[in-house]
Design a protein around this motif. Sequence first.
Motif, PDB file in Angstrom:
ATOM      1  N   ASP A 166      44.875 101.297  39.744  1.00  0.00           N
ATOM      2  CA  ASP A 166      45.500 102.225  39.279  1.00  0.00           C
ATOM      3  C   ASP A 166      45.127 102.909  40.087  1.00  0.00           C
ATOM      4  N   ASP A 167      44.601 104.857  39.241  1.00  0.00           N
ATOM      5  CA  ASP A 167      43.809 105.545  40.096  1.00  0.00           C
ATOM      6  C   ASP A 167      42.740 104.954  39.415  1.00  0.00           C
ATOM      7  N   HIS A 168      41.965 104.680  38.703  1.00  0.00           N
ATOM      8  CA  HIS A 168      40.829 104.326  38.539  1.00  0.00           C
ATOM      9  C   HIS A 168      40.220 102.861  38.709  1.00  0.00           C
ATOM     10  N   GLY A 169      40.779 102.173  40.041  1.00  0.00           N
ATOM     11  CA  GLY A 169      40.900 101.842  40.448  1.00  0.00           C
ATOM     12  C   GLY A 169      41.064 100.027  40.041  1.00  0.00           C
ATOM     13  N   ARG A 170      41.595  99.664  38.449  1.00  0.00           N
ATOM     14  CA  ARG A 170      41.685  99.391  37.422  1.00  0.00           C
ATOM     15  C   ARG A 170      42.836  97.958  38.109  1.00  0.00           C
ATOM     16  N   LYS A 171      43.026  96.671  38.023  1.00  0.00           N
ATOM     17  CA  LYS A 171      43.974  96.014  38.465  1.00  0.00           C
ATOM     18  C   LYS A 171      44.733  95.559  37.754  1.00  0.00           C
ATOM     19  N   GLU A 172      46.317  95.206  38.248  1.00  0.00           N
ATOM     20  CA  GLU A 172      47.408  95.104  37.347  1.00  0.00           C
ATOM     21  C   GLU A 172      47.778  93.611  37.626  1.00  0.00           C
ATOM     22  N   LEU A 173      47.624  93.025  36.934  1.00  0.00           N
ATOM     23  CA  LEU A 173      48.661  91.707  37.628  1.00  0.00           C
ATOM     24  C   LEU A 173      49.612  90.881  37.360  1.00  0.00           C
ATOM     25  N   ILE A 174      50.665  91.147  38.637  1.00  0.00           N
ATOM     26  CA  ILE A 174      52.729  91.343  37.795  1.00  0.00           C
ATOM     27  C   ILE A 174      52.937  89.586  38.136  1.00  0.00           C
ATOM     28  N   PRO A 175      53.244  89.120  36.753  1.00  0.00           N
ATOM     29  CA  PRO A 175      53.580  87.366  37.956  1.00  0.00           C
ATOM     30  C   PRO A 175      55.206  87.432  38.181  1.00  0.00           C
ATOM     31  N   LEU A 176      55.104  87.312  39.202  1.00  0.00           N
ATOM     32  CA  LEU A 176      56.832  87.094  40.102  1.00  0.00           C
ATOM     33  C   LEU A 176      57.594  85.370  40.305  1.00  0.00           C
ATOM     34  N   GLN A 177      58.631  85.615  40.685  1.00  0.00           N
ATOM     35  CA  GLN A 177      59.129  84.615  40.532  1.00  0.00           C
ATOM     36  C   GLN A 177      60.169  84.918  41.938  1.00  0.00           C
ATOM     37  N   THR A 178      59.311  84.475  43.217  1.00  0.00           N
ATOM     38  CA  THR A 178      59.838  83.889  44.318  1.00  0.00           C
ATOM     39  C   THR A 178      61.097  83.283  44.497  1.00  0.00           C
ATOM     40  N   ARG A 179      61.727  84.127  44.956  1.00  0.00           N
ATOM     41  CA  ARG A 179      63.982  83.110  45.500  1.00  0.00           C
ATOM     42  C   ARG A 179      63.331  82.793  46.688  1.00  0.00           C
ATOM     43  N   THR A 180      62.551  82.832  47.867  1.00  0.00           N
ATOM     44  CA  THR A 180      63.145  82.406  49.212  1.00  0.00           C
ATOM     45  C   THR A 180      61.419  82.908  49.783  1.00  0.00           C
ATOM     46  N   THR A 181      60.845  81.888  50.158  1.00  0.00           N
ATOM     47  CA  THR A 181      59.476  81.805  50.973  1.00  0.00           C
ATOM     48  C   THR A 181      60.136  81.598  52.544  1.00  0.00           C
ATOM     49  N   THR A 182      58.417  81.910  53.231  1.00  0.00           N
ATOM     50  CA  THR A 182      58.136  82.169  54.030  1.00  0.00           C
ATOM     51  C   THR A 182      57.438  81.344  55.091  1.00  0.00           C
ATOM     52  N   SER A 183      57.255  81.238  56.259  1.00  0.00           N
ATOM     53  CA  SER A 183      55.306  80.835  56.562  1.00  0.00           C
ATOM     54  C   SER A 183      55.296  81.807  57.591  1.00  0.00           C
ATOM     55  N   ASN A 184      56.022  82.507  57.951  1.00  0.00           N
ATOM     56  CA  ASN A 184      56.279  83.502  58.911  1.00  0.00           C
ATOM     57  C   ASN A 184      55.981  85.277  58.488  1.00  0.00           C
ATOM     58  N   GLN A 185      55.648  86.028  59.120  1.00  0.00           N
ATOM     59  CA  GLN A 185      54.794  87.342  58.566  1.00  0.00           C
ATOM     60  C   GLN A 185      56.886  87.771  59.051  1.00  0.00           C
ATOM     61  N   ILE A 186      56.585  87.564  60.792  1.00  0.00           N
ATOM     62  CA  ILE A 186      58.148  88.575  61.189  1.00  0.00           C
ATOM     63  C   ILE A 186      59.323  88.138  60.180  1.00  0.00           C
ATOM     64  N   ALA A 187      59.200  86.968  59.870  1.00  0.00           N
ATOM     65  CA  ALA A 187      60.677  86.175  59.350  1.00  0.00           C
ATOM     66  C   ALA A 187      60.933  86.909  57.942  1.00  0.00           C
ATOM     67  N   LEU A 188      60.051  87.028  57.491  1.00  0.00           N
ATOM     68  CA  LEU A 188      59.461  87.751  55.514  1.00  0.00           C
ATOM     69  C   LEU A 188      60.151  89.501  56.319  1.00  0.00           C
ATOM     70  N   ARG A 189      60.103  90.117  57.067  1.00  0.00           N
ATOM     71  CA  ARG A 189      60.652  91.036  57.271  1.00  0.00           C
ATOM     72  C   ARG A 189      61.894  90.833  57.917  1.00  0.00           C
ATOM     73  N   GLN A 190      62.112  90.497  58.339  1.00  0.00           N
ATOM     74  CA  GLN A 190      63.631  90.858  58.657  1.00  0.00           C
ATOM     75  C   GLN A 190      64.904  89.692  57.501  1.00  0.00           C
ATOM     76  N   MET A 191      64.551  89.031  56.569  1.00  0.00           N
ATOM     77  CA  MET A 191      64.962  88.502  55.160  1.00  0.00           C
ATOM     78  C   MET A 191      65.257  89.847  54.210  1.00  0.00           C
ATOM     79  N   CYS A 192      63.951  90.446  54.408  1.00  0.00           N
ATOM     80  CA  CYS A 192      63.857  92.054  53.289  1.00  0.00           C
ATOM     81  C   CYS A 192      64.706  92.721  54.481  1.00  0.00           C
ATOM     82  N   GLU A 193      64.808  93.271  55.463  1.00  0.00           N
ATOM     83  CA  GLU A 193      65.938  93.548  55.878  1.00  0.00           C
ATOM     84  C   GLU A 193      67.282  93.078  56.043  1.00  0.00           C
TER      85      GLU A 193
END
Length: 320
Positions: free
Chosen positions: A220-247
Amino acid sequence: MDEYKPYAVFAEVVHASSMSAAAKRLGMTPSAVSQIVRGMEQRAGVALLHRSTRKIALTEAGERCYPHCLRLLEAGRAAAASLEQARDAPVGELRIAAPLGFGNHIAPALAPVLTQWPLLRMSLIVDDVLIDLISSRIDIALRVGELPDSTWIARKLGQMDTVLCAAPAYLERHGSPKSSLDLQRHHWLALMREVQEVTAEAAFPDGGAPLPNFILETVDDHGRKELIPLQTRTTTSNQIALRQMCEQGMGIARLFYADVRHALEQGHLVRVLPQLRLPSYPLAMLTARRDVEPAKVRIAVAALKAYFSSLALEHEPGSA
């Protein structure tokens, strides 16, 4: 290797046809040059030079020895010249290691350098695995995130900002999140190394919803961290593949702004909750040494620093 010095001195004396001229070239006194040659003759047990007040001449033994000494002298000069060239002009092979996805940054950063210096070659090793920089003969390594302890010299290039992105088609199907709480109902894409392991038995406790295995951190604007728990549906080991799947509209992903800036400008991706501030990650450049860098490394370092500095000016963290 002092035993080779007399041979080089002898070759210089013959080449200069004078003890005093050779001494001047070698930065020595004439008496020191004379003593070295005389000591060489005494150890060999034969005379190498006929001396007079005006000139010197080779003996038969000196004539046979001189060509070998001359090659030694020339090899030494060639070695010195090669070191001067490495120091003063970018030549040879420049080996760079970078994480996957950084090829689109290395090319624009160093293309002008390769154009300007035609004797310079480049080998780019892209891998998210931390390779052995010494055995791979790496000149410059780019690293994102906290660096492990190392004897290599680290120089900060800047911060890599991250943004939440989704394809317009995905948002049309699933709607745009209005708050951080809305994120939990969306399909998430993530890198495997960012995802916690969840066993099959624990994934759906009591037949309910799957356990979160990805934690999104916001600030936040005061530098406080918020942790949001999420569930992934698809994972990859490759940063390029991650962007492509998002696109391709497969879900929402946290991506480096520098990697998706053009996709955002062209409308292939859309910022999700742009008001959320996400952590940025330090980008550093590693080199073996700073004090005796060859010209190819010095010039590449300067080019990379200039490129990433200009990249940082194009984006204000948290802007839409």
